[in-house]
Design a protein around this motif. Structure first.
Motif, PDB file in Angstrom:
ATOM      1  N   THR A 265      61.857   2.074   1.041  1.00 51.46           N
ATOM      2  CA  THR A 265      61.238   1.317   1.859  1.00 51.46           C
ATOM      3  C   THR A 265      60.045   0.477   1.383  1.00 51.46           C
ATOM      4  O   THR A 265      59.642  -0.320   1.971  1.00 51.46           O
ATOM      5  N   ARG A 266      59.670   0.799   0.180  1.00 50.68           N
ATOM      6  CA  ARG A 266      58.596   0.323  -0.450  1.00 50.68           C
ATOM      7  C   ARG A 266      57.112   0.350   0.509  1.00 50.68           C
ATOM      8  O   ARG A 266      56.509  -0.897   0.479  1.00 50.68           O
ATOM      9  N   GLN A 267      56.987   1.359   0.846  1.00 50.76           N
ATOM     10  CA  GLN A 267      55.919   1.487   1.738  1.00 50.76           C
ATOM     11  C   GLN A 267      54.869   2.745   1.114  1.00 50.76           C
ATOM     12  O   GLN A 267      55.481   3.717   0.662  1.00 50.76           O
ATOM     13  N   ILE A 268      53.777   2.588   1.223  1.00 53.82           N
ATOM     14  CA  ILE A 268      52.885   3.627   0.777  1.00 53.82           C
ATOM     15  C   ILE A 268      51.814   3.521   1.873  1.00 53.82           C
ATOM     16  O   ILE A 268      50.996   2.661   2.317  1.00 53.82           O
ATOM     17  N   LEU A 269      51.484   4.835   2.378  1.00 57.08           N
ATOM     18  CA  LEU A 269      50.413   5.206   3.309  1.00 57.08           C
ATOM     19  C   LEU A 269      49.521   5.918   2.648  1.00 57.08           C
ATOM     20  O   LEU A 269      49.937   6.920   2.104  1.00 57.08           O
ATOM     21  N   MET A 270      48.225   5.652   2.710  1.00 58.52           N
ATOM     22  CA  MET A 270      47.338   6.267   2.212  1.00 58.52           C
ATOM     23  C   MET A 270      46.430   6.850   3.190  1.00 58.52           C
ATOM     24  O   MET A 270      45.935   6.175   4.408  1.00 58.52           O
ATOM     25  N   LYS A 394      44.201   0.187  -3.418  1.00 57.88           N
ATOM     26  CA  LYS A 394      45.117  -0.884  -3.074  1.00 57.88           C
ATOM     27  C   LYS A 394      44.964  -1.795  -4.074  1.00 57.88           C
ATOM     28  O   LYS A 394      45.816  -2.289  -4.718  1.00 57.88           O
ATOM     29  N   GLY A 395      43.733  -2.300  -4.472  1.00 63.45           N
ATOM     30  CA  GLY A 395      43.528  -3.248  -5.582  1.00 63.45           C
ATOM     31  C   GLY A 395      43.939  -2.863  -6.747  1.00 63.45           C
ATOM     32  O   GLY A 395      44.751  -3.538  -7.456  1.00 63.45           O
ATOM     33  N   ILE A 396      44.025  -1.610  -7.174  1.00 62.67           N
ATOM     34  CA  ILE A 396      44.600  -1.098  -8.627  1.00 62.67           C
ATOM     35  C   ILE A 396      45.984  -1.085  -8.299  1.00 62.67           C
ATOM     36  O   ILE A 396      46.505  -1.489  -9.166  1.00 62.67           O
ATOM     37  N   ARG A 441      59.816  -6.394  -5.977  1.00 60.12           N
ATOM     38  CA  ARG A 441      59.004  -6.438  -4.311  1.00 60.12           C
ATOM     39  C   ARG A 441      57.664  -5.802  -4.448  1.00 60.12           C
ATOM     40  O   ARG A 441      57.557  -4.833  -5.079  1.00 60.12           O
ATOM     41  N   GLU A 442      56.842  -6.413  -3.714  1.00 65.11           N
ATOM     42  CA  GLU A 442      55.736  -5.720  -3.495  1.00 65.11           C
ATOM     43  C   GLU A 442      55.639  -4.605  -2.379  1.00 65.11           C
ATOM     44  O   GLU A 442      56.838  -4.651  -1.746  1.00 65.11           O
ATOM     45  N   TRP A 443      54.826  -3.859  -2.755  1.00 64.66           N
ATOM     46  CA  TRP A 443      54.844  -2.373  -1.921  1.00 64.66           C
ATOM     47  C   TRP A 443      54.005  -2.691  -0.480  1.00 64.66           C
ATOM     48  O   TRP A 443      52.930  -3.751  -0.541  1.00 64.66           O
ATOM     49  N   GLU A 444      54.469  -2.483   0.667  1.00 66.94           N
ATOM     50  CA  GLU A 444      53.490  -2.687   1.777  1.00 66.94           C
ATOM     51  C   GLU A 444      52.507  -1.383   1.873  1.00 66.94           C
ATOM     52  O   GLU A 444      53.151  -0.282   1.624  1.00 66.94           O
ATOM     53  N   MET A 445      51.354  -1.582   1.919  1.00 62.52           N
ATOM     54  CA  MET A 445      50.237  -0.645   1.759  1.00 62.52           C
ATOM     55  C   MET A 445      49.507  -0.350   3.087  1.00 62.52           C
ATOM     56  O   MET A 445      49.043  -1.572   3.233  1.00 62.52           O
ATOM     57  N   TYR A 446      49.340   0.795   3.406  1.00 63.49           N
ATOM     58  CA  TYR A 446      48.695   1.048   4.832  1.00 63.49           C
ATOM     59  C   TYR A 446      47.693   1.962   4.638  1.00 63.49           C
ATOM     60  O   TYR A 446      47.920   3.072   3.626  1.00 63.49           O
TER      61      TYR A 446
END
Length: 500
Positions: A265-270, A394-396, A441-446
């Motif tokens: 899904t290209r999602q990252i949850l932190m 996120k920036g890294i 594709r970019e990852w969606e980060m939350y």
């Protein structure tokens, strides 16, 4: 009679053979590493073959043979750098993913800043204080080493904890204090909180003792044999220790961030957990709770065990970084863009202040560290600091997943080779790079920060006085677990979900 080869032709043959061999080595290196998609590797191999063909033809079937020789020399030089570049990348990644079996520890001999003692020998007949409880083996080694260095028995008084030891030094009951350097920042926190002065500003270090000791058993990646990091969701733990210098130094874990990633899904949850979270440290504290940050004093394994128990999860990978790691990683990336919720000035933890504007800021290494360490500028204190640390990550990640990363990949890896410890296998890192190149594709980060209510409680690692702790919200933990499960199962989350 055979016709002898001319010197130009001999030189041409040598150049052709060298070019062919280097081309083959480079092509196989890239193929074996597996971080480039097949189409890229095939294109590079075709280019190498074409360059060889052109150099060969122009050397042996062209009147101006010197042109072909010059071309071959230029290609050989490029190939040498290419082979070296790929070799350095592979070697550096092995260094990063190789968990050391040796742990470095520092023990300090400190006196009050106004003490007349200038050398260790000046303390030979003085009264000393030491605390053995938290690390009997290390402090025992330190005491023995000091006796050996001074060639005398020491007037050495043992204290139950640092809460009793440091006041004894400051009040003049003892002349010198033997201190595990991992606890210095903890004492600083105590004196700032209770007496509004920083202990480290009121002392001088007379002697620093270095000890290399057997580290805890390294944790293997917690995945099944058929696990595919480019397809299967995983949980990674980022532990940030509160120290500069060698990454193998045991220290408190002031940053505790989980990255829950789903490649499909290209999602990252932190998810960040407050450093002062009042928790049980499994296998260490029994029924007595302690601060989450103190789990790091017993090794990264215990930090992982503690986080696992909080969220009832199984962490797959970990990465351990320190202050130098943040500075060097960000600088190696050429800086990162980080979002700030507030307009504020850092408190000068690095000896200088930095101003950050509301919105996006382009930060270098020192600025990124100052941004991620500040907490006194915010009403939310440590909770906002945790959020800012996630913004830096996120920036890294955004910079690392951009095509620009390839141009400086080797230099970046070299910079951080001794600044990061991880159990993420080398081939998994290559697989992630290859996946990103094939599908950019970019990852969606939350990001989600666990909320907590402050109070004063007694802690396992420091029994002398009650300390400020953060009582983690059960509902906040439950919501974090729900978000994790959604990402891991392939569901979608949104900003509205993490804002709850």
């Amino acid at each position: 009679m055979k016709k002898k080869l001319s010197i130009p032709k001999i030189v041409g043959i040598i150049l052709a053979v060298v070019q062919l061999v280097l081309s083959g080595i480079l092509s196989m290196q890239i193929f074996d590493m597996g971080f480039l998609p097949t189409k890229y590797w095939a294109a590079i191999t075709v280019v190498l073959a074409l360059l060889f063909f052109i150099a060969f033809v122009t050397q042996f079937f062209n009147k101006a043979q010197w042109v072909g020789k010059l071309l071959s020399v230029l290609v050989i030089v490029i190939l040498v750098f290419g082979v070296r570049y790929i070799g350095e990348v592979g070697s550096t990644l092995k260094d990063i993913t190789r968990t050391s079996s040796i742990e470095k520890n520092q023990v300090l001999v400190v006196v009050k800043k106004d003490s007349p003692a200038q050398t260790l020998n000046d303390l030979k007949s003085s009264s000393w204080g030491i605390q053995y409880a938290d690390d009997v083996e290390l402090m025992g080694k330190a005491a023995d080493k000091l006796k050996e260095m001074l060639d005398t028995e020491l007037n050495l008084a043992a204290y139950d904890d640092y809460g009793a030891l440091y006041p004894a030094l400051m009040s003049g009951q003892i002349d010198a204090m033997v201190l595990n350097s991992s606890y210095l920042d903890m004492i600083d926190d105590l004196t700032m909180e209770e007496e509004e002065y920083r202990f480290s500003d009121e002392i001088r270090v007379i002697e620093t003792l270095e000890f290399e000791m057997e580290a805890e058993t390294p944790l293997e990646a917690n995945v099944s044999e058929d696990f595919d990091i480019t397809k299967d969701p995983f949980i990674a733990y980022v532990s940030g220790i509160d120290t500069y210098g060698d990454i193998t130094t045991r220290s408190r874990s002031d940053v505790n961030i989980l990255l829950i990633a789903n490649p499909q899904t290209r999602q990252i949850l932190m998810v960040t957990t407050p450093r002062d979270g009042y928790v049980i440290i499994p296998g260490i504290s029994g029924s007595q709770k302690d601060k989450l940050t103190h789990a790091g004093l017993y090794g990264v394994n215990k930090s992982i065990d503690t986080i696992n128990s909080i969220y009832d999860i199984d962490i797959n990978y970990y990465a351990r970084v320190n202050f130098n790691s943040v500075i060097n990683i960000v600088d190696a990336l050429g800086g990162v863009d980080v979002y700030s919720k507030y307009d504020f000035t850092s408190g000068g933890n690095l000896g200088e202040q930095f101003h950050f504007s509301k919105g996006y800021n382009h930060l270098n290494g020192k600025q990124a560290l100052a941004f991620s360490r500040e907490r006194y500028s915010f009403a939310e204190g440590d909770n906002q600091r945790g959020k800012d640390q996630m913004e830096v990550i996120k920036g890294i990640i955004k910079k690392c997943t951009s095509p620009a990363i390839l141009t400086g990949f080797s230099s970046i890896m070299t910079e951080i080779s001794d600044q990061v410890q991880t159990n993420l296998p080398t081939d998994s890192i290559y697989a992630l790079v290859k996946m990103q190149l094939e599908d950019s594709r970019e990852w969606e980060m939350y990001s989600y920060a666990i909320t907590a209510a402050g109070s004063r409680e007694y802690c396992y690692s420091y029994t002398g006085k009650s300390l400020y702790v953060a009582n983690l919200s059960d509902s906040s933990i439950a919501h974090a677990k729900s978000l994790m499960e959604t990402v891991m199962s392939g569901g979608k989350i949104s900003e509205a979900d993490v804002a709850q």
